[in-house]
Design an enzyme around this catalytic site. Structure first.
Site, mmCIF file in Angstrom:
data_model
loop_
_atom_site.group_PDB
_atom_site.id
_atom_site.type_symbol
_atom_site.label_atom_id
_atom_site.label_comp_id
_atom_site.label_asym_id
_atom_site.label_seq_id
_atom_site.Cartn_x
_atom_site.Cartn_y
_atom_site.Cartn_z
ATOM 1 N N LYS E 204 29.269 1.042 -10.360
ATOM 2 C CA LYS E 204 29.001 0.514 -11.697
ATOM 3 C C LYS E 204 29.009 -1.003 -11.646
ATOM 4 O O LYS E 204 30.009 -1.606 -11.241
ATOM 5 C CB LYS E 204 30.082 0.995 -12.677
ATOM 6 C CG LYS E 204 29.878 0.430 -14.072
ATOM 7 C CD LYS E 204 31.088 0.637 -14.966
ATOM 8 C CE LYS E 204 30.868 0.005 -16.337
ATOM 9 N NZ LYS E 204 32.086 0.035 -17.162
ATOM 10 N N VAL E 205 27.902 -1.625 -12.051
ATOM 11 C CA VAL E 205 27.863 -3.083 -12.170
ATOM 12 C C VAL E 205 27.263 -3.438 -13.531
ATOM 13 O O VAL E 205 26.754 -2.581 -14.250
ATOM 14 C CB VAL E 205 27.022 -3.741 -11.046
ATOM 15 C CG1 VAL E 205 27.740 -3.652 -9.701
ATOM 16 C CG2 VAL E 205 25.644 -3.125 -10.955
#
Lengths: 307, 307, 307, 307, 307
Positions: E204-205
């Site tokens: 997740k970014v």
């Protein structure tokens, strides 16, 4: 060995302990000339670590030999002998069963730059060496106090599970405490109380002075009914209050080198105040052996006198 | 192998140790030309770690090969060979059983900015490599002294349980100690005593100078009956006092590179003062092998002469 | 697979290791085009961690896919492939048994403010992924050097017990070392020697320059018989001395991006000086695959030429 | 013991807990005069650790004896008694089964220079002493907050696995929080919510003031539908929202020494806002026992009144 | 449940994982309205920890109750629900098997003064609560980045061995990164790549901006063939490159509160660039439920459209 009523009473204070720990407390309380009285005199020899060998033993070179201290404690009829790992290892077999031993499991030294100690022994060491207890120093107020308390928690939990007793040296020092504060009455009582809260069976503090150090505490000592603190006996009585209202064994260190008279005088104050006894090193092993035995005999006599 | 009376006497000092550890101490004490005398000469090769390979071995390039040192120690009839992990691994099988080995389990280097060492070996390593002992350096007085002592405690406890001996290099240094202090008599004696208290079987310190460093100790050395410290032999005698009144094995490092004569002279002082021997590295392996063997032979001869 | 005499000789240097570790060293030494020669070329792909993905792979976008590197190493006939956890996980099953892998178990990155690395893999990871070795970076001279060495000690001990080999990247840096010092001859030799002392099987350092950095070492290099250090081959020879007199495998990194010619030239110097080979990443995977295979073929040819 | 509908409902909130933990929560909820109502009053005696023995007990010297507090809690018909290790050890056998106990497993003191606490008890201690829960303080906002939360995580996981309940004292303090912030409504709600997120069964916070401390939170409190925070009951209601919309037990500390009237008044606000009860120490044990029993009886009466 | 071809393909990327982990990844990929498409939308509710309860839930007070979020995720037909320990504990039994859960095992808060998080959950917690994965945040670039990566290594290794999946929130921040840098394209790509190297299954970014932050990277982005970064879809495509050339699942956070249109627009860019989906909290649970369901339905529709 038939336990006295007084020793049974003292053991009853430690109602959460297993029979192994109670047996080791009983061994200390039933040993030597004070056996059965509920009073005790302990010989501690950690001076070599704290101050170095020459400052500790050069005044009486026979004391360089670890066997000397076992023999001094046994001949004087003391309650127990406390020392760091190497000192106990050097006589544990020869004097096995001859006197209860307390393994001092942390140590500082005069070269240190911090108010901390190294953990230098373990519960396993104490068990393999036949000790009755471990001894541990905390410095309440030090930047390291929480780490020291956590080390004590781990060692004490392990010791209790293994049937050993736990002796705590509680010496306040740190950035908020000047020299006066370190032996102030409120601070000594606080230090003794924290040792009790941490689960100590036997608490060792310094004899307190009349000083009250914490501002927040001054009001209390002015307003509340505390014993007469102008007398050592009154101050000792306050310390015993702080040890669960007298339901924990508390002994007092002998302090700096003094005259035999002053040391016996201090024992009288401790005795009168209801303290359980003395833990006295330098003032004995730095004297020639005969002098030391005489002094210890006098101290024992004080504690043997009726309450 | 029949143990001599002297070796049996020395083993008796270590009364708390298990038969495994006693056997390993006996192996060292019975090995080589000094076998049975109670004296010992040990070859330590940790210079590569401490000073780098070229400074250590370029003067005698044969010494880059780890096998060289095993052979030097064996041919010279020494008591034991001490080195870090890689050096021992590189010859442990070839020379298995040929000489007792001591695994140096912590190490520093010249690039370091702190007075600390890395723990670079374990008791398991020592056991799988057939070592008789572990070696560990403490820096009493350093900001890291308590951590080092605690590492030693863990390793020593494990080593003793596994039947290994424990050799402690005790080198004072730190913010309160200048260069003079690091080899001052009181500080060396203190360092040796702390190693004994920490449970060392064999203690290694530097030969002390006449300096007394701690103010608090000066009075003691003026007033109390200590040996004649103007002579090396007197200072060595004081160090042996600090090692439990002579009841712990103490050996002395050879110091900086010197002439063969000066090194033999130092051995004479150690011998006369009752020290147990020398632990000497650079001064041997940086010389051509024949010169080194001659020098070691002369040192051994000093220690073989009657007490 | 019949081991060559040379590989058997090299394995004999690792006399303390168990058969599992020897087998894994043999797998690397017998793999690919240099199999059996005692020379090796390893493909390391930790650039993504150290410099980021775009700086590493944008020049040749096929290299974003972890499978690319397995295939490059296999097609080029290299000795082993080294990478961090995720890269190995992404191809370990597809290429199981096709080439020995080295799990790089610590990693830094360009965003870091300290000269340290994170431990990002374990021996268990290496075992479940079928790796032949773990790879670990130390920064001798860094404020974190002792912690890194202690992490290496733990991982190496566990790896050896599990039959894995240990590859150490030894890259000096820290407050006492400027840019020149980091590749100075004395410092590189020191770094290689420390890796050997820490128990590395395969040592990776940068090719050293002529600089001598430590003042204390300058005298040594002036006075003592070291190889001709004005030539790369002479400097490589000195590094091999520092690796236990040539009894440890030492390989050299390819350094910054360079021309194919300069890289092959460097391999010739390493080969002439007796180094065991190259570990070369950026200079291969950032080129188009055919160019990379050509370059690797040329490097392999250098190492295949007779000693 | 037949559980009431309300207690069954409360237990249903703790749907992930094992029957052991549910049973211990039920023991607390069914104990004493408030048994079955879903309300509770707990006696905490950690003042000796936090402020020292004289400041805590000199106003009512009978309280020096740890048995006093067990008896006070039992006679007053309270829900549970919470104290550090030594205090519980000193009565755990005598009063076994007489009242649920909560072992306070971390502690600070007035000599401390950091916003941290020492871990002074363990889950094993709680089990051997027959406790129903452990108690743990966190200081959200402190430099040590993450360490404290991690200690809590470890202890809470172990406690839950052993069938104990977990009580969290959540006291915000630290560099970003001034005195006003420590009891500000947003901060108290945040502290209570974090305790819930950390898995606490029972949450203890201070009664909040009307202040809103975090700038980022002010907008929220202006714009969003929160209860009327000008009244204590409204603020309490907001705290119960923050405790998973009222699905976690939350109790409020009694605060500084106050008049009996003010304390009862506060209980009314807590009651009206839907808080689960009070945890009240100093204000009880520093009063003569009869006064304390009267005060506690009045507080209990408040909570017994219909919702 | 018959897996789709696309899900089988995605599972094939994770070739080193055990069947347990693959099954949990499949559960997430086959769940809800996007089940089988290889796209996913996850509901994360760690806002209460990060920003406090009122800022998170006061706009929609129903969301104070942990059950609300389970229901929202289930009704919206999402792929998984992620939250800290207490939130999962409060519904894990009621909603067992109703939706895959991800236990967020570390957490920070707005009172913190450091760029670190506390580890607040364990793999054992995840297992006892029936979770499919653990979630862990790293802050690449922070002074604590190596400690965080090492915590992740330990937890991820344990999770994988127990058959759980590992989701990594990779949020760059630290002394070398200003606000612009935290979402710069090169830094986001670097952060995503490091998560992949650390062994994450799902990364997740934040959606990256056009900025390029590291000087050393600028040249690369000018010279090398990267996707058109002036469009979000191009930037997303570059991030997927950094995730092992598209062979790791990568999802993007929804960012600050925005209009429904802007959020759907962002999903279109993610979808067009080949990102696997969205992880979106505040923008859903702070809206009234019907609005949130409508928005989520629109987002799901974007991801359901053909590739």
């Amino acid at each position: 060995m038939k336990l006295t009523r007084r020793v049974k009473e003292i053991l009853s204070w430690y109602e959460s302990d297993n029979p192994g720990t109670k047996a080791n407390l009983a061994r200390i309380l039933m040993e030597g000339k004070l056996g059965g009285t509920g009073r005790l005199v302990i010989l501690p020899v950690d001076q070599g670590f704290e101050h170095g060998p020459a400052r500790s033993f050069a005044p009486n070179p026979a004391a360089y030999d670890p066997r000397y201290h076992f023999e001094l404690a046994i001949e004087a009829g003391l309650s127990a002998y406390a020392a760091p790992l190497g000192m106990i290892e050097a006589g544990a077999a020869t004097y096995a069963g001859a006197i209860p031993t307390i393994l001092k499991v942390n140590s500082s030294n005069s070269l240190s730059t911090t108010k901390d100690q190294a953990v230098t022994g373990t519960v396993s060491d104490a068990l393999r060496l036949g000790c009755s207890a471990i001894g541990f120093t905390i410095y309440p107020g030090s930047e390291y106090q929480f780490e020291m308390m956590e080390e004590l928690r781990e060692l004490a939990e392990e010791a209790k599970a293994a049937g050993l007793a736990v002796v705590v040296w509680s010496y306040p020092r740190g950035p908020n405490l000047d020299k006066t504060a370190e032996t102030a009455l409120d601070i000594c009582a606080y230090a003794a109380h924290m040792a009790a809260l941490l689960g100590a069976h036997i608490i060792k503090v310094k004899p307190p002075t009349e000083a009250i150090s914490l501002d927040a505490a001054k009001k209390t000592y002015e307003k509340s009914p505390v014993p007469d603190i102008s007398q050592l006996s009154g101050r000792i009585k306050h310390i015993t209050q702080a040890c669960f209202g007298g339901r924990r064994i508390v002994v007092f260190s002998g302090g700096e080198a003094g005259t035999a008279e002053s040391i016996v005088e201090m024992a009288k104050g401790i005795h009168a105040g209801g303290g359980n006894g003395s833990i006295i090193g330098r003032n004995t092993f730095q004297r020639p052996k005969e002098e030391a035995l005489k002094l210890l005999s006098d101290i024992v006599a004080v504690y043997k006198s009726s309450n």
